[in-house]
Design an enzyme around this catalytic site. Structure first.
Site, PDB file in Angstrom:
ATOM      1  N   GLU A  15     -18.613   4.043  -0.887  1.00  0.00           N
ATOM      2  CA  GLU A  15     -17.871   3.337  -1.938  1.00  0.00           C
ATOM      3  C   GLU A  15     -18.698   3.150  -3.213  1.00  0.00           C
ATOM      4  O   GLU A  15     -18.151   3.193  -4.323  1.00  0.00           O
ATOM      5  CB  GLU A  15     -17.401   1.971  -1.428  1.00  0.00           C
ATOM      6  CG  GLU A  15     -16.419   2.039  -0.270  1.00  0.00           C
ATOM      7  CD  GLU A  15     -17.092   2.290   1.086  1.00  0.00           C
ATOM      8  OE1 GLU A  15     -18.337   2.213   1.172  1.00  0.00           O
ATOM      9  OE2 GLU A  15     -16.373   2.571   2.061  1.00  0.00           O
ATOM     10  N   ARG A  35      -1.525  -4.512   3.654  1.00  0.00           N
ATOM     11  CA  ARG A  35      -1.220  -3.598   4.745  1.00  0.00           C
ATOM     12  C   ARG A  35       0.137  -3.930   5.372  1.00  0.00           C
ATOM     13  O   ARG A  35       0.825  -3.043   5.885  1.00  0.00           O
ATOM     14  CB  ARG A  35      -2.310  -3.736   5.813  1.00  0.00           C
ATOM     15  CG  ARG A  35      -2.017  -2.993   7.094  1.00  0.00           C
ATOM     16  CD  ARG A  35      -3.176  -3.144   8.086  1.00  0.00           C
ATOM     17  NE  ARG A  35      -2.935  -2.337   9.277  1.00  0.00           N
ATOM     18  CZ  ARG A  35      -2.374  -2.815  10.384  1.00  0.00           C
ATOM     19  NH1 ARG A  35      -1.989  -4.073  10.456  1.00  0.00           N
ATOM     20  NH2 ARG A  35      -2.183  -2.015  11.428  1.00  0.00           N
ATOM     21  N   SER A  54      -4.814   5.306   5.394  1.00  0.00           N
ATOM     22  CA  SER A  54      -4.544   3.861   5.389  1.00  0.00           C
ATOM     23  C   SER A  54      -4.183   3.334   4.003  1.00  0.00           C
ATOM     24  O   SER A  54      -3.307   2.489   3.870  1.00  0.00           O
ATOM     25  CB  SER A  54      -5.776   3.102   5.902  1.00  0.00           C
ATOM     26  OG  SER A  54      -6.102   3.525   7.210  1.00  0.00           O
ATOM     27  N   PHE A  75     -14.275  -3.335   0.810  1.00  0.00           N
ATOM     28  CA  PHE A  75     -15.337  -2.382   0.488  1.00  0.00           C
ATOM     29  C   PHE A  75     -15.314  -1.981  -0.991  1.00  0.00           C
ATOM     30  O   PHE A  75     -16.324  -1.545  -1.532  1.00  0.00           O
ATOM     31  CB  PHE A  75     -15.232  -1.158   1.404  1.00  0.00           C
ATOM     32  CG  PHE A  75     -15.036  -1.548   2.843  1.00  0.00           C
ATOM     33  CD1 PHE A  75     -15.918  -2.446   3.440  1.00  0.00           C
ATOM     34  CD2 PHE A  75     -13.958  -1.087   3.579  1.00  0.00           C
ATOM     35  CE1 PHE A  75     -15.730  -2.860   4.754  1.00  0.00           C
ATOM     36  CE2 PHE A  75     -13.770  -1.498   4.894  1.00  0.00           C
ATOM     37  CZ  PHE A  75     -14.652  -2.374   5.485  1.00  0.00           C
ATOM     38  N   ARG A 128       0.841  -1.207   0.000  1.00  0.00           N
ATOM     39  CA  ARG A 128       0.000   0.000   0.000  1.00  0.00           C
ATOM     40  C   ARG A 128       0.878   1.260   0.000  1.00  0.00           C
ATOM     41  O   ARG A 128       0.508   2.279  -0.561  1.00  0.00           O
ATOM     42  CB  ARG A 128      -0.944  -0.001   1.214  1.00  0.00           C
ATOM     43  CG  ARG A 128      -0.247  -0.012   2.554  1.00  0.00           C
ATOM     44  CD  ARG A 128      -1.223   0.203   3.700  1.00  0.00           C
ATOM     45  NE  ARG A 128      -0.594  -0.092   4.982  1.00  0.00           N
ATOM     46  CZ  ARG A 128      -0.968   0.443   6.132  1.00  0.00           C
ATOM     47  NH1 ARG A 128      -1.954   1.308   6.175  1.00  0.00           N
ATOM     48  NH2 ARG A 128      -0.359   0.113   7.261  1.00  0.00           N
ATOM     49  N   HIS A 176      -5.310  -3.439   1.913  1.00  0.00           N
ATOM     50  CA  HIS A 176      -5.761  -4.230   3.065  1.00  0.00           C
ATOM     51  C   HIS A 176      -6.456  -5.521   2.639  1.00  0.00           C
ATOM     52  O   HIS A 176      -7.487  -5.899   3.167  1.00  0.00           O
ATOM     53  CB  HIS A 176      -6.673  -3.402   3.974  1.00  0.00           C
ATOM     54  CG  HIS A 176      -5.962  -2.256   4.642  1.00  0.00           C
ATOM     55  ND1 HIS A 176      -5.405  -1.211   3.938  1.00  0.00           N
ATOM     56  CD2 HIS A 176      -5.715  -2.004   5.951  1.00  0.00           C
ATOM     57  CE1 HIS A 176      -4.845  -0.361   4.768  1.00  0.00           C
ATOM     58  NE2 HIS A 176      -5.016  -0.816   5.997  1.00  0.00           N
ATOM     59  N   ASP A 198      -7.723  -6.308  12.905  1.00  0.00           N
ATOM     60  CA  ASP A 198      -9.089  -5.847  12.609  1.00  0.00           C
ATOM     61  C   ASP A 198     -10.063  -7.012  12.414  1.00  0.00           C
ATOM     62  O   ASP A 198     -11.267  -6.868  12.573  1.00  0.00           O
ATOM     63  CB  ASP A 198      -9.103  -4.956  11.358  1.00  0.00           C
ATOM     64  CG  ASP A 198      -8.806  -3.496  11.703  1.00  0.00           C
ATOM     65  OD1 ASP A 198      -8.741  -3.175  12.919  1.00  0.00           O
ATOM     66  OD2 ASP A 198      -8.643  -2.683  10.773  1.00  0.00           O
TER      67      ASP A 198
END
Lengths: 282, 316
Positions: B57, B166, B36, B82, B10, B108, B116
């Site tokens: 989104e 990530r 992020s 998402f 990322r 991610h 998470d």
């Protein structure tokens, strides 16, 4: 300046194309196509800067039919404007035709965005309006939503976006005919009050009669003069407008007329076209 | 091994956007995750070309389509969950159907998201995106490849799904590395078995090949960064040369690289194939290293599957 009578004549020709297309396809959406014909006539023949001989002109005004199922009316308007031959209307929805059941920007000249899945068109229109702002261009973007379409959550994401980015080059119409497939919008899932909701989201909101040319023109003028916010025109319309037995009847949302009904519709629309032609020529 | 440089892909995504923004008319959209997804690197450099969509989104994908229809190269960024998950239908109908020039920057991805947990660990995105006509899917393995993939996506006219992680991962390739959409790369020669890896598991597959070497097994390692269109030739050659294969991916074994390779093998060069990936279950919270162990995404697990696959070879 094009006269209201001339615009109405064009609107009835659009209605006739829509009915011809749906009848020959034996499927499609006549009710909502008939209710937006007057707005389409004003947009394509009085308002928008478009050139049928140069459909990809980067500086053209854009139109997105967010309620994409009313493609028969859009195709009627585009054919009248000269984007493709009127004779092709009867190939609507047929396997060898470029006239897809829902607007296809890659295949149909004059279609600026592929739509059909409700809620997405207004977002795409936002993107176009934003592109104009980013590039410092003066083209404007127009879109028509269905009133039932307002039940899609994505519409309200878009409703937040357009005022946030001050898209005053965007005009959205809601075709407020009060009916969706399963019946009265207030019974299926009530999206009203439509005007107050968009006002609360930061739009310049104008409520009009969707079949009144002075009101449509006046709303578009108001939109141009409004700076810093997008305009939402809540256009109260009659679903099935122009064909007596289809008016205010949800049964004609997504059904094609059979032969006898088709002949009745043609007789009514052709009589109106003849009457308006006499007025224009007289 | 402490001297091995680790960078999350990322980070590479953000850096590549900021660099390519200088030469290309790129617009970057993000759904309130720019810190992020690392698109904030682009945002700082080109604030006028960065559009925050808020947490929306679906709207982001369709707005991206509108921007692209007006000639922009648009990157729509969010977490893989998402982007590919929530906004699938917008990607399908607004972007892929009209073949618009929108790149989905999906960060991610996979269980390496870690703490998470399952709601944010997308293990289905490759499978979902792979079924869309016009879509290209790039799943880079390290910093070098990720930057090259972003550049290739910019130069390609049409939709591209880019998958980033990530977690910091070892830098495997130097600047001489040549990236081409649709081309797999052989990272290690071998003749007993082939490890076909993608993304974060490419490094793990190389470790597995060393473990196998210690046991006298010669394992070929392929890096498949382009999941679609997949490099059939390199897979068929591996099947013919080695006779057994193992796919390695941080994704459900259903629908991802494992399925894509199985399709190639079944139709062109049948050979035993075992799939390393998450086995049709959701992720969970935990540190990534522990999750890799719990879900069987380790060099040891790959090596074991490789030996099993070799035992399934079709006798001539």
């Amino acid at each position: 300046m094009i006269s209201n009578t001339q615009l109405e004549l064009t609107a009835y020709k659009i209605r006739k194309h829509a009915i011809d297309g749906v009848y020959n396809a034996a499927s499609g959406h006549p009710g909502g196509s008939l209710s937006i014909a007057d707005i389409l006539s004003v947009l394509y023949f009085d308002e928008m800067r478009v050139d049928a001989s140069n459909p990809q002109d980067p500086d053209r005004d854009r139109f997105v039919l967010s309620k994409g199922h009313c493609a028969p009316a859009l195709y009627g308007a585009l054919a009248e404007k000269g984007f493709f031959p009127k004779e092709d209307i009867v190939t609507l929805r047929k396997a060898d035709s470029y006239l897809q059941g829902h607007p296809d920007m890659k295949g149909v000249p004059g279609v600026d965005m592929s739509t059909g899945s409700l809620g997405q068109g207004i977002c795409a229109a936002n993107g176009m309006a934003l592109a104009a702002k980013l590039d410092g261009k003066d083209y404007r973007v127009y879109t028509i939503l269905g009133d039932g379409e307002l039940e899609e959550g994505q519409v309200w994401e878009a409703a937040m976006f357009a005022p946030h980015y001050k898209l005053d080059n965007l005009v959205a119409f809601v075709d407020f005919n009060g009916l969706q497939i399963d019946g009265d919008i207030r019974e299926v899932m009530n999206p009203t009050p439509i005007d107050k909701k968009f006002e609360a989201f930061g739009w310049n909101v104008i409520v009009i009669d969707a079949h009144n040319y002075d009101q449509i023109k006046s709303a578009l003028k108001n939109a141009k003069e409004t700076k810093g916010k997008p305009t939402m025109v809540v256009a109260k319309s009659i679903k099935g407008k122009g064909v007596s037995y289809m008016e205010n009847n949800a049964a004609w949302h997504g059904n094609a007329p059979k032969e006898a009904d088709y002949i009745t519709a043609c007789n009514e629309l052709e009589a109106k076209i003849k009457e308006l032609e006499e007025k224009v020529n007289g | 091994m402490a001297d091995i440089k680790k960078i999350a892909t990322r980070e590479s995504y953000g850096a590549a956007l900021a660099e390519l923004g200088e030469t290309h008319d790129i617009i970057v959209l993000d759904a309130d995750l720019s810190k992020s997804t690392k698109t904030e690197v682009f945002k700082k450099k080109f604030p006028e070309r960065f559009i925050n969509m808020g947490i929306a989104e679906a709207n982001m994908m369709s707005t991206a389509a509108g921007l692209a229809s007006c000639g922009k190269i648009v990157f729509a960024s969010s977490f893989a969950m998402f982007a590919a998950g929530r906004a699938f239908e917008q990607i399908r109908n607004s972007i892929c159907y009209p073949n618009l020039n929108v790149k989905i920057g999906a960060t991610h991805a996979g269980i390496s998201v870690g703490e998470d947990g399952a709601t944010h660990q997308c293990l289905e995105d490759i499978g979902i995106m792979r079924t869309l006509p016009n879509m290209i899917i790039l799943n880079p393995a390290d910093d070098t490849e990720a930057k090259a993939a972003v550049k290739a996506a910019v130069e390609h006219d049409g939709p591209v799904y880019l998958r980033f992680g990530r977690l910091g991962v070892p830098v495997l390739f130097d600047e001489s590395y040549n990236f081409e959409i649709g081309k797999g790369v052989q990272l290690r020669e071998g003749f007993d078995v082939t490890l076909v890896a993608t993304g974060l598991l490419v490094g793990t597959a190389l470790e597995a090949a060393k473990l196998l070497e210690n046991k006298g097994i010669s394992a070929r390692v392929l890096n498949i960064a382009t999941i679609k269109p997949i490099d059939k030739d390199i897979i068929v050659k591996a099947a013919l040369d080695t006779g057994a294969l193992v796919t390695c991916e941080e994704h459900n074994i259903i629908g991802g690289l494992g399925s894509a390779v199985a399709e190639v093998l079944c139709e062109i060069a049948p050979a035993p194939l075992l799939r390393v990936g998450t086995e049709d279950r959701f992720g969970k919270s935990g540190v990534p290293a522990k999750l890799f162990e719990d879900y069987g995404l380790t060099a040891e697990a790959i090596a074991m599957k490789a030996e099993t696959a070799m035992g399934l070879k079709i006798r001539k």
